[in-house]
Design an enzyme around this catalytic site. Structure first.
Site, PDB file in Angstrom:
ATOM      1  N   ASP A  51      18.257   6.683   1.443  1.00  0.00           N
ATOM      2  CA  ASP A  51      17.661   8.025   1.546  1.00  0.00           C
ATOM      3  C   ASP A  51      18.423   9.063   0.720  1.00  0.00           C
ATOM      4  OD1 ASP A  51      15.690   7.055   3.151  1.00  0.00           O
ATOM      5  OD2 ASP A  51      16.064   8.396   4.842  1.00  0.00           O
ATOM      6  N   ASN A  94      11.124   6.150   1.044  1.00  0.00           N
ATOM      7  CA  ASN A  94      10.534   6.499   2.339  1.00  0.00           C
ATOM      8  C   ASN A  94      11.397   7.561   3.016  1.00  0.00           C
ATOM      9  OD1 ASN A  94       8.786   6.504   4.457  1.00  0.00           O
ATOM     10  ND2 ASN A  94       9.365   4.490   5.261  1.00  0.00           N
ATOM     11  N   ASP A 318      14.828  10.119  17.301  1.00  0.00           N
ATOM     12  CA  ASP A 318      15.420   8.925  16.671  1.00  0.00           C
ATOM     13  C   ASP A 318      16.298   8.154  17.658  1.00  0.00           C
ATOM     14  OD1 ASP A 318      14.125   9.861  14.460  1.00  0.00           O
ATOM     15  OD2 ASP A 318      15.921  10.330  13.294  1.00  0.00           O
ATOM     16  N   GLU A 346       8.863   5.592   9.970  1.00  0.00           N
ATOM     17  CA  GLU A 346       8.983   4.456   9.046  1.00  0.00           C
ATOM     18  C   GLU A 346       7.903   3.404   9.277  1.00  0.00           C
ATOM     19  OE1 GLU A 346      11.174   6.411   9.929  1.00  0.00           O
ATOM     20  OE2 GLU A 346      13.043   6.284   8.794  1.00  0.00           O
ATOM     21  N   HIS A 391      14.685   0.760   9.608  1.00  0.00           N
ATOM     22  CA  HIS A 391      16.115   0.619   9.898  1.00  0.00           C
ATOM     23  C   HIS A 391      16.428   0.705  11.385  1.00  0.00           C
ATOM     24  CE1 HIS A 391      16.571   5.261   9.550  1.00  0.00           C
ATOM     25  NE2 HIS A 391      15.299   4.962   9.630  1.00  0.00           N
ATOM     26  N   ARG A 392      15.740   1.610  12.090  1.00  0.00           N
ATOM     27  CA  ARG A 392      16.095   1.785  13.514  1.00  0.00           C
ATOM     28  C   ARG A 392      15.620   0.608  14.370  1.00  0.00           C
ATOM     29  NH1 ARG A 392      18.641   6.204  13.068  1.00  0.00           N
ATOM     30  NH2 ARG A 392      17.827   7.832  11.711  1.00  0.00           N
ATOM     31  N   LYS A 417      18.323   2.065   4.584  1.00  0.00           N
ATOM     32  CA  LYS A 417      17.740   3.419   4.516  1.00  0.00           C
ATOM     33  C   LYS A 417      18.771   4.473   4.916  1.00  0.00           C
ATOM     34  CE  LYS A 417      13.569   6.009   5.740  1.00  0.00           C
ATOM     35  NZ  LYS A 417      13.966   7.281   6.283  1.00  0.00           N
TER      36      LYS A 417
HETATM   37  O1  S3P Z   1      14.800  16.989   9.688  1.00  0.00           O
HETATM   38  C1  S3P Z   1      15.345  15.885   9.806  1.00  0.00           C
HETATM   39  O2  S3P Z   1      16.437  15.615   9.266  1.00  0.00           O
HETATM   40  C2  S3P Z   1      14.683  14.862  10.636  1.00  0.00           C
HETATM   41  C3  S3P Z   1      13.723  15.218  11.546  1.00  0.00           C
HETATM   42  C4  S3P Z   1      13.094  14.258  12.470  1.00  0.00           C
HETATM   43  O3  S3P Z   1      11.758  14.064  12.061  1.00  0.00           O
HETATM   44  P1  S3P Z   1      10.473  14.814  12.742  1.00  0.00           P
HETATM   45  O4  S3P Z   1      10.683  16.254  12.653  1.00  0.00           O
HETATM   46  O5  S3P Z   1       9.360  14.316  11.881  1.00  0.00           O
HETATM   47  O6  S3P Z   1      10.412  14.324  14.157  1.00  0.00           O
HETATM   48  C5  S3P Z   1      13.825  12.911  12.496  1.00  0.00           C
HETATM   49  O7  S3P Z   1      13.024  11.944  13.109  1.00  0.00           O
HETATM   50  C6  S3P Z   1      14.200  12.460  11.110  1.00  0.00           C
HETATM   51  O8  S3P Z   1      14.881  11.225  11.131  1.00  0.00           O
HETATM   52  C7  S3P Z   1      15.126  13.456  10.459  1.00  0.00           C
HETATM   53  C1  PEP Z   2      12.254   9.272  10.866  1.00  0.00           C
HETATM   54  C2  PEP Z   2      13.289   8.943  10.101  1.00  0.00           C
HETATM   55  O1  PEP Z   2      13.397   9.193   8.781  1.00  0.00           O
HETATM   56  P1  PEP Z   2      12.758  10.279   7.796  1.00  0.00           P
HETATM   57  O2  PEP Z   2      13.881  11.176   7.414  1.00  0.00           O
HETATM   58  O3  PEP Z   2      12.253   9.480   6.635  1.00  0.00           O
HETATM   59  O4  PEP Z   2      11.663  11.003   8.519  1.00  0.00           O
HETATM   60  C3  PEP Z   2      14.445   8.233  10.697  1.00  0.00           C
HETATM   61  O5  PEP Z   2      15.493   8.140  10.016  1.00  0.00           O
HETATM   62  O6  PEP Z   2      14.366   7.756  11.831  1.00  0.00           O
END
Ligand code: S3P
Ligand code: PEP
Length: 431
Positions: A51, A94, A318, A346, A391-392, A417
């Site tokens: 990422d 992703n 998460d 994901e 990944h999770r 990821k």
């Molecule tokens: O802003 C961020 O860093 C994130 C927000 C969350 O997503 P959502 O806002 O779509 O729930 C989380 O699930 C993602 O892993 C990271």
């Molecule tokens: C939802 C996730 O990733 P993303 O930042 O791609 O939304 C995650 O890391 O669980």
């Protein structure tokens, strides 16, 4: 052929310490904010993973000077709210934390940009963000399905509208993206959240980091956000990325499940990531927790059992996946509610989690935005867990090996990821 990793049933060493990788959410925000700043920023403990690689590649293509030092830190020479390259083709994998914020920043600065990702990224919605950006004056074109990547970004024409509505019930990343990008206009804005805002603690990370980069946002109860008419970001000369709280959840859960103390370092009582609230949930169901300035440690007293739970997990989407595995050790039905966003991450994480938990013998009921898990009396040995390029899923299900059975995790490399060394570190905890 798919690779897999076999995890035999294991006991943990009598005490364990894990140095956490940097936070994904913080790393990608800092990279973008540093690139937009009017000075040079040295970043320490940046996450190295797919990422962050996607964000770094994109910034490099956009013409931002990046320089790695021997000590592993990264020097970003901000270009004062412009990207030197006005045309670019950006592959963002992703990575939601790269795709959404870059879309907003590029759309507001204008230029000719093609943003695309892996097939799953093209199934993850972005329409609510594009709608808000169009109100401001962005010219964003959908190249595939309406409301989804890939996108083509064109020139920006200010509409002079300064009150911007945005929906926050699909992903908080849309609001995060808008908050970080609007200051590039140098105009004052009011953002109004329409309806529910999910995953609120991620907005707090955004506001906290924007403040460190010298832009102060007035937050009215997570409903109205007022941005000042300030023209540029100013980076701190040096910034440190705290350890990833979502990555910490697997090790902290291991401390509860095994009863052996597990300490994570790089994250502590001053953490800015909402996922540290996961630790409070562990505490409610039987964990003994110690918080330090730069560590969190979880264990469980000898006669303490792990209690069943019924949790609204909207604030920790998460880390809540980790609790779905902890549920297997509670001996009674558990519920995780208000997690509708799992369906657009994901993979469809509610269906994936339900399908794979059934392979270890659990009875699972899925709702649109909830999952109900009844653990089996005896877990099924050596279930073959599919991970759906998530990944999770891989990291969560590794914990099954702490519950007295073996487990096989298919495609373990999907952890790249956010945590390329996960299985190596997890294996080192075993006695
Ligand atoms: O802003 C961020 O860093 C994130 C927000 C969350 O997503 P959502 O806002 O779509 O729930 C989380 O699930 C993602 O892993 C990271
Ligand atoms: C939802 C996730 O990733 P993303 O930042 O791609 O939304 C995650 O890391 O669980």
């Amino acid at each position: 052929m798919n690779e897999f990793i076999f995890l035999p049933p294991r006991q943990l060493k009598s005490s364990n310490t894990v140095a956490l990788p940097g936070s994904k959410s913080i790393s990608n925000r800092i990279l973008l904010l540093a690139a937009l700043s009017d000075n040079v920023c040295q970043i320490h403990s940046l996450l190295q993973s797919d990422d962050t690689d996607r964000m770094l590649e994109a910034l490099e293509k956009l013409g931002i000077p990046l320089q790695k030092s021997l000590s592993g830190s990264l020097k970003v020479t901000g270009q004062n709210g412009v990207f030197p390259n006005q045309h670019a083709d950006l592959f963002l994998g992703n990575a939601g934390t790269a795709f959404r914020p870059l879309t907003a920043a590029l759309a507001i600065l204008g230029g000719n940009y093609h943003l695309y990702g892996v097939a799953r990224m093209h199934e993850r919605p972005i329409g609510d963000l594009v709608d808000a950006l169009r109100i401001v004056g962005a010219n964003v074109e959908y190249l595939g399905n309406e409301g989804y990547p890939p996108l083509q970004i064109h020139d920006f024409t200010d509409t002079k509208i300064r009150k911007i509505p945005i929906k926050g019930d699909v992903s908080s990343q849309f609001l995060t993206a808008l908050l970080m990008a609007l200051p590039l206009t140098g105009k004052a804005y009011e953002i109004h959240v329409q309806g529910e805002l999910i995953s609120k603690p991620y907005i707090n990370i955004t506001l906290n980091l924007m403040k460190k980069f010298d832009i102060h946002v007035d937050n009215q109860a997570h409903q109205i956000f007022r941005l000042p008419a300030k023209t540029h970001y100013r980076a701190p000369e040096l910034i440190h990325v705290e350890g990833d709280a979502s990555s910490a959840s697997y090790f902290l859960a291991a401390g509860l499940l095994s009863g052996k103390p597990v300490r994570v370092t790089g994250l502590g009582k001053h953490a800015i990531q909402g996922d540290v609230a996961f630790v409070h949930e562990l505490e409610k169901i039987g964990a003994t927790v110690t918080w330090g300035d730069d560590f969190i440690e979880v264990s469980r007293a000898v006669n303490q059992s792990i209690l069943p739970f019924d949790l609204d997990a909207n604030h920790i989407p998460d880390a809540a996946m980790t609790l779905a595995i902890v549920a297997l050790a509670t001996g009674a039905p558990c519920a995780i509610r208000n997690i509708g966003s799992w369906r657009v991450k994901e993979t469809d994480r509610i269906t994936a989690m339900a399908t794979e938990l059934r392979k270890v013998g659990a009875i699972v009921v899925e709702e649109n935005d909830a999952i109900y898990i009844t653990p089996p009396k005896q877990l099924i040995n050596n279930a073959k867990i599919d991970t759906y390029d998530d990944h999770r899923m891989a990291m969560c299900f590794s914990l099954v090996s702490l519950l007295g059975v073996s487990v096989t995790i298919n495609d373990p490399k999907c952890t790249h990821k956010t945590f390329p060394t996960y299985f190596q570190i997890f294996n080192e905890l075993a006695e």
